[in-house]
Design a protein around this motif. Sequence first.
Motif, PDB file in Angstrom:
ATOM      1  N   LEU A  86       0.828  -1.208   0.000  1.00  0.00           N
ATOM      2  CA  LEU A  86       0.000   0.000   0.000  1.00  0.00           C
ATOM      3  C   LEU A  86       0.863   1.258   0.000  1.00  0.00           C
ATOM      4  CD1 LEU A  86      -2.829  -1.058   2.480  1.00  0.00           C
ATOM      5  CD2 LEU A  86      -2.950  -0.947  -0.021  1.00  0.00           C
ATOM      6  N   GLU A  87       1.995   1.184   0.672  1.00  0.00           N
ATOM      7  CA  GLU A  87       2.925   2.312   0.648  1.00  0.00           C
ATOM      8  C   GLU A  87       3.501   2.485  -0.761  1.00  0.00           C
ATOM      9  OE1 GLU A  87       6.648   4.011   3.251  1.00  0.00           O
ATOM     10  OE2 GLU A  87       6.619   1.858   2.819  1.00  0.00           O
ATOM     11  N   ALA A  88       3.876   1.385  -1.399  1.00  0.00           N
ATOM     12  CA  ALA A  88       4.423   1.449  -2.753  1.00  0.00           C
ATOM     13  C   ALA A  88       3.392   1.974  -3.752  1.00  0.00           C
ATOM     14  CB  ALA A  88       4.922   0.067  -3.184  1.00  0.00           C
ATOM     15  N   ALA A  89       2.107   1.706  -3.488  1.00  0.00           N
ATOM     16  CA  ALA A  89       1.041   2.205  -4.363  1.00  0.00           C
ATOM     17  C   ALA A  89       0.759   3.684  -4.124  1.00  0.00           C
ATOM     18  CB  ALA A  89      -0.231   1.387  -4.150  1.00  0.00           C
ATOM     19  N   GLY A  90       1.383   4.258  -3.094  1.00  0.00           N
ATOM     20  CA  GLY A  90       1.202   5.677  -2.825  1.00  0.00           C
ATOM     21  C   GLY A  90      -0.010   6.010  -1.975  1.00  0.00           C
ATOM     22  N   LEU A  91      -0.559   5.010  -1.253  1.00  0.00           N
ATOM     23  CA  LEU A  91      -1.775   5.222  -0.466  1.00  0.00           C
ATOM     24  C   LEU A  91      -1.500   5.574   0.992  1.00  0.00           C
ATOM     25  CD1 LEU A  91      -3.854   2.281  -1.920  1.00  0.00           C
ATOM     26  CD2 LEU A  91      -4.186   4.720  -2.358  1.00  0.00           C
ATOM     27  N   ILE A  92      -0.459   4.970   1.553  1.00  0.00           N
ATOM     28  CA  ILE A  92      -0.135   5.226   2.957  1.00  0.00           C
ATOM     29  C   ILE A  92       1.346   5.571   3.067  1.00  0.00           C
ATOM     30  CG2 ILE A  92      -1.960   3.706   3.817  1.00  0.00           C
ATOM     31  CD1 ILE A  92       0.219   1.639   4.494  1.00  0.00           C
ATOM     32  N   GLY A  93       1.699   6.124   4.213  1.00  0.00           N
ATOM     33  CA  GLY A  93       3.093   6.454   4.457  1.00  0.00           C
ATOM     34  C   GLY A  93       3.597   5.799   5.720  1.00  0.00           C
ATOM     35  N   ASP A  94       4.828   5.332   5.678  1.00  0.00           N
ATOM     36  CA  ASP A  94       5.554   4.841   6.834  1.00  0.00           C
ATOM     37  C   ASP A  94       4.947   3.683   7.622  1.00  0.00           C
ATOM     38  OD1 ASP A  94       7.725   4.819   8.608  1.00  0.00           O
ATOM     39  OD2 ASP A  94       6.561   5.962  10.046  1.00  0.00           O
ATOM     40  N   PRO A  95       4.618   2.568   6.988  1.00  0.00           N
ATOM     41  CA  PRO A  95       4.171   1.435   7.795  1.00  0.00           C
ATOM     42  C   PRO A  95       5.321   0.702   8.469  1.00  0.00           C
ATOM     43  CG  PRO A  95       4.238   0.803   5.513  1.00  0.00           C
ATOM     44  CD  PRO A  95       4.568   2.279   5.566  1.00  0.00           C
ATOM     45  N   SER A  96       6.549   0.966   8.026  1.00  0.00           N
ATOM     46  CA  SER A  96       7.672   0.182   8.525  1.00  0.00           C
ATOM     47  C   SER A  96       8.200   0.626   9.875  1.00  0.00           C
ATOM     48  CB  SER A  96       8.806   0.192   7.497  1.00  0.00           C
ATOM     49  OG  SER A  96       9.194   1.522   7.219  1.00  0.00           O
ATOM     50  N   GLY A  97       7.675   1.723  10.409  1.00  0.00           N
ATOM     51  CA  GLY A  97       7.985   2.009  11.789  1.00  0.00           C
ATOM     52  C   GLY A  97       8.869   3.200  12.084  1.00  0.00           C
ATOM     53  N   LEU A  98       8.957   4.173  11.203  1.00  0.00           N
ATOM     54  CA  LEU A  98       9.724   5.353  11.547  1.00  0.00           C
ATOM     55  C   LEU A  98       9.061   6.137  12.666  1.00  0.00           C
ATOM     56  CD1 LEU A  98      10.897   6.661   8.070  1.00  0.00           C
ATOM     57  CD2 LEU A  98      12.212   5.425   9.775  1.00  0.00           C
ATOM     58  N   GLY A  99       7.812   5.847  12.910  1.00  0.00           N
ATOM     59  CA  GLY A  99       7.147   6.451  14.052  1.00  0.00           C
ATOM     60  C   GLY A  99       6.550   7.814  13.796  1.00  0.00           C
ATOM     61  N   LEU A 100       5.750   7.938  12.747  1.00  0.00           N
ATOM     62  CA  LEU A 100       5.015   9.182  12.552  1.00  0.00           C
ATOM     63  C   LEU A 100       4.098   9.373  13.747  1.00  0.00           C
ATOM     64  CD1 LEU A 100       3.938   8.942   8.802  1.00  0.00           C
ATOM     65  CD2 LEU A 100       5.829  10.244   9.766  1.00  0.00           C
ATOM     66  N   THR A 101       4.036  10.575  14.253  1.00  0.00           N
ATOM     67  CA  THR A 101       3.235  10.856  15.432  1.00  0.00           C
ATOM     68  C   THR A 101       2.311  12.016  15.155  1.00  0.00           C
ATOM     69  OG1 THR A 101       5.057  10.151  16.844  1.00  0.00           O
ATOM     70  CG2 THR A 101       3.345  11.440  17.880  1.00  0.00           C
ATOM     71  N   GLN A 158      -0.492  12.412  22.171  1.00  0.00           N
ATOM     72  CA  GLN A 158       0.206  11.912  20.998  1.00  0.00           C
ATOM     73  C   GLN A 158      -0.249  10.505  20.691  1.00  0.00           C
ATOM     74  OE1 GLN A 158       4.380  12.183  21.979  1.00  0.00           O
ATOM     75  NE2 GLN A 158       4.524  14.155  20.933  1.00  0.00           N
ATOM     76  N   VAL A 159      -0.249  10.184  19.405  1.00  0.00           N
ATOM     77  CA  VAL A 159      -0.538   8.825  18.978  1.00  0.00           C
ATOM     78  C   VAL A 159       0.367   8.524  17.789  1.00  0.00           C
ATOM     79  CG1 VAL A 159      -2.458   9.496  17.472  1.00  0.00           C
ATOM     80  CG2 VAL A 159      -2.349   7.178  18.355  1.00  0.00           C
ATOM     81  N   ILE A 160       0.951   7.321  17.785  1.00  0.00           N
ATOM     82  CA  ILE A 160       1.762   6.883  16.656  1.00  0.00           C
ATOM     83  C   ILE A 160       0.800   6.463  15.558  1.00  0.00           C
ATOM     84  CG2 ILE A 160       3.468   5.215  15.843  1.00  0.00           C
ATOM     85  CD1 ILE A 160       4.504   5.101  18.737  1.00  0.00           C
ATOM     86  N   ILE A 161       1.038   6.965  14.353  1.00  0.00           N
ATOM     87  CA  ILE A 161       0.086   6.752  13.267  1.00  0.00           C
ATOM     88  C   ILE A 161       0.753   6.194  12.013  1.00  0.00           C
ATOM     89  CG2 ILE A 161      -1.396   8.642  14.042  1.00  0.00           C
ATOM     90  CD1 ILE A 161      -0.249  10.225  11.558  1.00  0.00           C
ATOM     91  N   ILE A 162      -0.088   5.689  11.155  1.00  0.00           N
ATOM     92  CA  ILE A 162       0.269   5.465   9.760  1.00  0.00           C
ATOM     93  C   ILE A 162      -0.575   6.475   9.009  1.00  0.00           C
ATOM     94  CG2 ILE A 162       0.103   3.900   7.808  1.00  0.00           C
ATOM     95  CD1 ILE A 162       0.609   1.615   9.745  1.00  0.00           C
ATOM     96  N   GLY A 163       0.074   7.378   8.317  1.00  0.00           N
ATOM     97  CA  GLY A 163      -0.635   8.445   7.630  1.00  0.00           C
ATOM     98  C   GLY A 163      -1.104   8.033   6.252  1.00  0.00           C
ATOM     99  N   LEU A 164      -2.230   8.584   5.858  1.00  0.00           N
ATOM    100  CA  LEU A 164      -2.716   8.405   4.499  1.00  0.00           C
ATOM    101  C   LEU A 164      -2.152   9.527   3.640  1.00  0.00           C
ATOM    102  CD1 LEU A 164      -6.483   7.599   5.184  1.00  0.00           C
ATOM    103  CD2 LEU A 164      -4.660   5.996   4.667  1.00  0.00           C
ATOM    104  N   THR A 165      -1.717   9.201   2.457  1.00  0.00           N
ATOM    105  CA  THR A 165      -1.222  10.197   1.517  1.00  0.00           C
ATOM    106  C   THR A 165      -2.420  10.948   0.927  1.00  0.00           C
ATOM    107  OG1 THR A 165      -1.355   8.689  -0.352  1.00  0.00           O
ATOM    108  CG2 THR A 165       0.725   8.699   0.910  1.00  0.00           C
ATOM    109  N   PRO A 166      -2.181  12.045   0.208  1.00  0.00           N
ATOM    110  CA  PRO A 166      -3.311  12.710  -0.460  1.00  0.00           C
ATOM    111  C   PRO A 166      -4.101  11.753  -1.355  1.00  0.00           C
ATOM    112  CG  PRO A 166      -1.423  14.167  -0.445  1.00  0.00           C
ATOM    113  CD  PRO A 166      -0.946  12.828   0.079  1.00  0.00           C
ATOM    114  N   LEU A 167      -3.407  10.895  -2.098  1.00  0.00           N
ATOM    115  CA  LEU A 167      -4.099   9.900  -2.919  1.00  0.00           C
ATOM    116  C   LEU A 167      -4.889   8.938  -2.039  1.00  0.00           C
ATOM    117  CD1 LEU A 167      -4.711   8.502  -5.617  1.00  0.00           C
ATOM    118  CD2 LEU A 167      -2.574   7.223  -5.327  1.00  0.00           C
ATOM    119  N   GLY A 168      -4.282   8.494  -0.935  1.00  0.00           N
ATOM    120  CA  GLY A 168      -4.972   7.593  -0.011  1.00  0.00           C
ATOM    121  C   GLY A 168      -6.237   8.207   0.544  1.00  0.00           C
TER     122      GLY A 168
END
Length: 171
Positions: free
Chosen positions: A49-64, A95-105
């Motif tokens: 889903l990240e490669a398709a441009g729908l979500i960002g950072d599922p691998s754990g960089l820790g978007l907050t 604060q909450v650790i998130i997986i963000g949706l891209t504009p396309l997502g």
Amino acid sequence: PRILRFRSAFSPADALSFWEYVRVALFDLMPKSLAIPESKKNIIDLLDLEAAGLIGDPSGLGLTRTSTFDASGLAYIIEGDFILMFKGQPGTTMQVIIIGLTPLGREVLHLMPGRDILSAMRSVGKAMKSEATLEATIGRITSRSGENIQFQTLETLWTNAAVHTMTFPKV
């Protein structure tokens, strides 16, 4: 145009995988604890889903996502005609650790049929419970005027009841 280009390369399996995650998403985020529970060891579907441009950072960089409680002690997330509101001490943050949706997502999210915003708000609200937050409620927005929003409370998701301990002298 971006959606049309994307749709031609989006398989039914991709759509099902995306749906499994965004059913608990609000506007531009999903709490990581909901998307990747402790029991989930394989995140290849999220990487796709990240490669398709729908979500960002599922691998754990820790978007907050950090929200600061305003002068009234409120922080909120709005989607459509609904509001997920949190109460806390004015000026403090949650604060909450998130997986963000891209504009396309986000665009694809709003095209998904049968999406239940209230159910997503319940899940997100419960996942965002913390010691810094006193209460979470869901409401339906009844009017908007500039920055003023009026809403009708639909349900209280949870309340952190304060526990007070007092020591009395022995008599």
